[in-house]
Design a protein around this motif. Structure first.
Motif: not given
Length: 408
Positions: A288-304
């Protein structure tokens, strides 16, 4: 979707079915914004060598040659969206593409840094019109899953063209800083295709006399949707641009001074962004699109976080791959609900605001890092603070994602 919005959609497709020709023109047009930045970045040292010796104050202005268009896009995109709704997408796109080519190439003939900067800001205004019109026309021409595919193709195409012209611009600038500017003439070749292949969706829609009033009421109801979309893409772009902008300094800090190695690390990050864009449709359908928002923000956070704590080239590459994958999910996932819900007659304004938020995030990203350096005592702590901020937003988004599986 409400009845009035459906009327607009019906009017928009009351023409021959759009296909590959229209898609190709709009995807290539969308890529002009990335060309505006990447072709010039490699020649900034040569520009500094040309203008700074005779005027040391110019050292602070040279970076604006690369970043100035992004600020102009952020400032002008709302106006571009209003114009797209008032005078039509096709005419504005045609004129903006012509202006883009002429003012983009003009610096090759100039000998004054101030005049070059003026051209670059005008280029940014033209880019705002081009990007807003191309994105709006994608929403006008296609619906449903076909629209989803073209939204994703737009992001992927921008990444591929950006990679290619980063190399082409660097090669063209080997002998003179003027040569890459001539490449801006190439998009003028799109003008005949825009004139002959595209059509104006608003012309048919205006036959519905009540459409504009209903659209305005609908737009008011969409306030929260617009605000959330703008905020998400702005915050996401702040996080996304930390890596490419801060990469050289962090690589130097770990003892890697090779420009080839620095460029390779940046290239890996860009390729990872493409990977995220390609994976986005599958993730969207799966969780679902809303959960993709959670995933992308988490990936940005971990990557940074990993990027800030990397002390070897290998560690940097791992960080930029994770970060880039998350960044590749951002734009298609945040723009889709706006494109679906905005009615035809106000879609330009809504997506113009989205474009402004996107490029505002790009422009302020280095400023946010700089502020963090003063507040937290250095580059690495500043990046960690941004990572923590992204993680907090991901956690705040999680309850909404768990409550509703929104694939829109």
């Amino acid at each position: 979707m409400n009845q009035l919005s459906s009327m607009g959609e019906a009017a928009a497709v009351d023409r021959p079915n759009p296909g590959a020709a229209q898609g190709a023109v709009l995807l290539l047009g969308s890529s002009l914004t990335i060309m505006g930045a990447v072709m010039i970045a490699p020649i900034l040292p040569k520009l500094a060598a040309e203008f700074v010796p005779s005027n040391p104050a110019a050292a602070a202005l040279v970076p604006l040659v690369a970043t100035g268009p992004a600020l102009a896009i952020a400032l002008c995109a709302p106006l571009a969206g209003w114009l797209a709704d008032r005078v039509g997408r096709k005419m504005l796109l045609l004129l903006a593409t012509l202006v883009y080519g002429l003012v983009g190439a003009a610096p090759a003939l100039l000998n004054d840094l101030g005049a070059i900067l003026v051209c670059r800001f005008v280029l940014g205004a033209a880019e705002a019109c081009v990007m807003t019109c191309c994105t709006t026309l994608i929403g006008d021409y296609w619906q449903g899953e076909t629209r989803v595919r073209y939204v994703n193709r737009q992001v992927v195409t921008i990444g591929i063209v950006g990679t290619a012209f980063f190399v082409i611009g660097g090669a063209a600038g080997e002998h003179s800083w003027r040569y890459p500017f001539y490449l801006y003439l190439l998009p003028i070749l799109l003008v005949p295709a825009i004139a002959s292949v595209l059509w104006e969706p608003l012309r048919a829609a205006r036959t519905a006399s009540s459409h504009d009033d209903g659209a305005s009421a609908t737009s008011v109801k969409l306030g929260p949707t617009l605000a959330i979309g703008y905020l998400l893409v702005c915050l996401g772009m702040i996080c996304s641009f930390v890596v490419p902008v801060q990469m050289p300094q962090l690589m130097i800090d770990i003892g890697e001074h090779s420009s080839t190695m620095i460029g390779m690390a940046s290239g890996v990050g860009l390729l990872s962004t493409l990977g995220g864009s390609i994976a986005w449709p599958f993730l969207r359908k799966g969780v679902g699109r809303r959960f993709v928002n959670v995933i992308l923000l988490a990936l940005l956070a971990v990557g940074l976080y990993l990027f800030a704590n990397a002390h070897t080239v290998k560690a940097v590459l791992v960080a930029v791959v994770i970060h880039g994958f998350g960044a590749g999910l951002l734009v298609p996932n945040s723009i889709l609900p706006l494109m679906r819900k905005l009615p035809l007659s106000t879609r330009g304004r809504g997506l113009g605001g989205f474009t402004a938020a996107l490029y505002l995030g790009q422009f302020v990203s280095p400023l946010v890092v700089l502020s963090g350096m003063g507040a937290f005592g250095g580059l690495r702590p500043s990046i960690v603070a941004i990572a923590v901020g992204a993680a907090v937003v991901a956690l705040l988004w999680l309850p909404s994602a768990l409550r509703s599986r929104d694939d829109a």
